[in-house]
Scaffold this active site. Structure first.
Site, PDB file in Angstrom:
ATOM      1  N   GLY A  31      40.986 130.025  28.391  1.00 26.45           N
ATOM      2  CA  GLY A  31      42.277 129.387  28.138  1.00 26.45           C
ATOM      3  C   GLY A  31      42.322 127.939  28.591  1.00 26.45           C
ATOM      4  O   GLY A  31      41.288 127.313  28.804  1.00 26.45           O
ATOM      5  N   ASN A  32      43.558 127.411  28.698  1.00 32.63           N
ATOM      6  CA  ASN A  32      43.780 125.977  28.958  1.00 32.63           C
ATOM      7  C   ASN A  32      43.000 125.168  27.907  1.00 32.63           C
ATOM      8  O   ASN A  32      42.184 124.315  28.210  1.00 32.63           O
ATOM      9  CB  ASN A  32      43.344 125.615  30.383  1.00 32.63           C
ATOM     10  CG  ASN A  32      43.885 124.259  30.803  1.00 32.63           C
ATOM     11  OD1 ASN A  32      43.169 123.420  31.320  1.00 32.63           O
ATOM     12  ND2 ASN A  32      45.152 124.018  30.550  1.00 32.63           N
ATOM     13  N   GLY A  36      37.698 120.749  22.430  1.00 33.15           N
ATOM     14  CA  GLY A  36      36.388 121.409  22.369  1.00 33.15           C
ATOM     15  C   GLY A  36      36.521 122.874  21.964  1.00 33.15           C
ATOM     16  O   GLY A  36      35.775 123.379  21.123  1.00 33.15           O
ATOM     17  N   HIS A  37      37.501 123.557  22.558  1.00 36.30           N
ATOM     18  CA  HIS A  37      37.728 124.965  22.188  1.00 36.30           C
ATOM     19  C   HIS A  37      38.145 125.068  20.722  1.00 36.30           C
ATOM     20  O   HIS A  37      37.694 125.960  19.993  1.00 36.30           O
ATOM     21  CB  HIS A  37      38.853 125.573  23.034  1.00 36.30           C
ATOM     22  CG  HIS A  37      38.540 125.734  24.481  1.00 36.30           C
ATOM     23  ND1 HIS A  37      39.177 125.016  25.469  1.00 36.30           N
ATOM     24  CD2 HIS A  37      37.664 126.533  25.120  1.00 36.30           C
ATOM     25  CE1 HIS A  37      38.722 125.373  26.656  1.00 36.30           C
ATOM     26  NE2 HIS A  37      37.797 126.292  26.472  1.00 36.30           N
ATOM     27  N   GLY A 149      30.077 126.979  23.368  1.00 32.03           N
ATOM     28  CA  GLY A 149      29.838 125.539  23.465  1.00 32.03           C
ATOM     29  C   GLY A 149      28.556 125.263  24.241  1.00 32.03           C
ATOM     30  O   GLY A 149      28.138 126.055  25.088  1.00 32.03           O
ATOM     31  N   LYS A 151      28.108 122.734  26.307  1.00 30.34           N
ATOM     32  CA  LYS A 151      28.293 122.070  27.606  1.00 30.34           C
ATOM     33  C   LYS A 151      27.793 122.990  28.729  1.00 30.34           C
ATOM     34  O   LYS A 151      27.098 122.557  29.636  1.00 30.34           O
ATOM     35  CB  LYS A 151      29.756 121.709  27.860  1.00 30.34           C
ATOM     36  CG  LYS A 151      29.907 120.946  29.174  1.00 30.34           C
ATOM     37  CD  LYS A 151      31.325 120.542  29.451  1.00 30.34           C
ATOM     38  CE  LYS A 151      32.187 121.680  29.889  1.00 30.34           C
ATOM     39  NZ  LYS A 151      31.940 122.115  31.276  1.00 30.34           N
ATOM     40  N   SER A 187      36.416 119.483  29.250  1.00 32.80           N
ATOM     41  CA  SER A 187      36.378 120.663  30.120  1.00 32.80           C
ATOM     42  C   SER A 187      37.786 120.920  30.643  1.00 32.80           C
ATOM     43  O   SER A 187      38.527 119.970  30.925  1.00 32.80           O
ATOM     44  CB  SER A 187      35.448 120.397  31.310  1.00 32.80           C
ATOM     45  OG  SER A 187      35.684 121.340  32.332  1.00 32.80           O
ATOM     46  N   SER A 188      38.108 122.190  30.780  1.00 33.05           N
ATOM     47  CA  SER A 188      39.422 122.519  31.349  1.00 33.05           C
ATOM     48  C   SER A 188      39.545 121.981  32.759  1.00 33.05           C
ATOM     49  O   SER A 188      40.644 121.706  33.240  1.00 33.05           O
ATOM     50  CB  SER A 188      39.622 124.034  31.367  1.00 33.05           C
ATOM     51  OG  SER A 188      39.551 124.519  30.051  1.00 33.05           O
ATOM     52  N   ARG A 189      38.411 121.834  33.449  1.00 36.27           N
ATOM     53  CA  ARG A 189      38.466 121.376  34.846  1.00 36.27           C
ATOM     54  C   ARG A 189      38.644 119.859  34.949  1.00 36.27           C
ATOM     55  O   ARG A 189      38.895 119.351  36.040  1.00 36.27           O
ATOM     56  CB  ARG A 189      37.219 121.827  35.605  1.00 36.27           C
ATOM     57  CG  ARG A 189      37.216 123.344  35.844  1.00 36.27           C
ATOM     58  CD  ARG A 189      36.139 123.763  36.830  1.00 36.27           C
ATOM     59  NE  ARG A 189      36.292 125.135  37.259  1.00 36.27           N
ATOM     60  CZ  ARG A 189      35.616 126.178  36.761  1.00 36.27           C
ATOM     61  NH1 ARG A 189      34.749 125.997  35.789  1.00 36.27           N
ATOM     62  NH2 ARG A 189      35.826 127.402  37.224  1.00 36.27           N
TER      63      ARG A 189
END
Ligand code: PAF
Length: 282
Positions: A31-32, A36-37, A149, A151, A187-189
């Site tokens: 999620g988030n 990219g997603h 992905g 990454k 990235s979500s982070r």
């Protein structure tokens, strides 16, 4: 888009599609969702009749001191994005649905050799958690194809090895990393980064690109390149975890003559751990 919170509900939707002979693509996420997603979803949609996505922050892949409790959970906004981008079913289970007897004694999938190096050395148990939950998803969804992905390249290799070792009839499609305009891998982070850290973060990719250039120009001293990469990261304000050149398909150190390589790096900016990589084809 259908949203299923239980395995039974999701299987109901999938059985209907299967009975019509439709092909299913699966995209697991935590999620988030970012661009990219969404790119993974569109790649999935090109290759199947139905796209199933999951959103599940998987406790088994987080270490005790990691960000499981603070990981951003944005299910409502994510659902809208998925529905707008051609996803037919979202699977968003509670933890107890996937780990009904808790995690301590849960059966695990351990991908030997690939799980305890690089990111796995800094995050013990992480890839076992990833392989276990992805295997559960594969058993629940039984997709024709699953999309990941690049990454998280080590994760991709772990999943490919698991699929091969366990003879799962699933094609794994990998999709190149989507980047911000300044090169930072999405990235979500990234949302954890303070403004000054966000300015510094693209240096990770720039340093990888510089090493890539050296190799293309003929440098074959990978140990030296790794040492230089670590130093450049330190100079840029990172606390590097690793910077290394490996064979792309098994992460072994390159032998003379190997041409399918990858440069991988992981580094901390404050409390945020960033990873990135760049493939080399010679
Ligand atoms: O890459 C991720 O988001 C996660 O590791 C995955 C594959 C969804 C498993 O929890």
């Amino acid at each position: 888009m259908r949203t299923a919170r239980t395995i039974a509900e999701l299987r109901g939707h999938i059985n209907t599609w299967r009975s019509k002979g439709e092909r299913i693509a699966f995209v697991p996420t935590m999620g988030n969702l970012h661009a990219g997603h969404i790119h993974l979803m569109s790649q999935a949609a090109h290759r199947a009749d139905r796209v199933v996505a999951s959103i599940f922050v998987n406790p088994m892949q987080f270490g005790a001191n990691e960000d499981f409790t603070t990981y951003p959970r944005t299910l409502s906004a994510d659902s809208i994005k998925l529905a707008e981008n051609g996803v037919h079913a979202l699977f968003a289970p509670e933890v107890a649905e996937l780990y009904p007897r808790g995690m301590v004694h849960a059966t695990r999938i351990e991908v030997i050799g690939l799980s305890d190096i690089l990111c796995g050395a800094s995050r013990p148990g992480h890839f076992t958690g990833v392989a276990t939950v992805v295997n559960k998803f594969f058993n629940i969804v039984q997709p024709d194809i699953a999309v990941f992905g690049e990454k998280d390249y080590q994760q991709l290799l772990v999943i490919r090895r698991m699929v091969s070792d366990l003879c799962l009839p699933i094609t794994i499609l990998s999709v190149p990393t989507v980047r911000e305009p300044d090169g930072l891998a999405m990235s979500s982070r990234n949302g954890y980064l303070a403004a000054d850290q966000r300015l510094c973060a693209p240096r990770l990719y720039q340093i990888l690109c510089a090493a890539h250039e050296h190799i293309l120009k003929g440098e074959r001293n990978y140990t030296l390149l790794a040492e230089q990469g670590m130093q450049l990261l330190r100079n840029a304000g990172f606390v590097p975890d690793y910077f290394t050149v490996r064979r792309k398909d098994d992460f072994l150190p390159p032998e003379p003559g190997d041409s399918q390589l990858i440069i991988l790096a992981a580094a901390w900016l404050g409390e945020t751990r960033l990873i990135d990589n760049i493939k080399i084809e010679m």
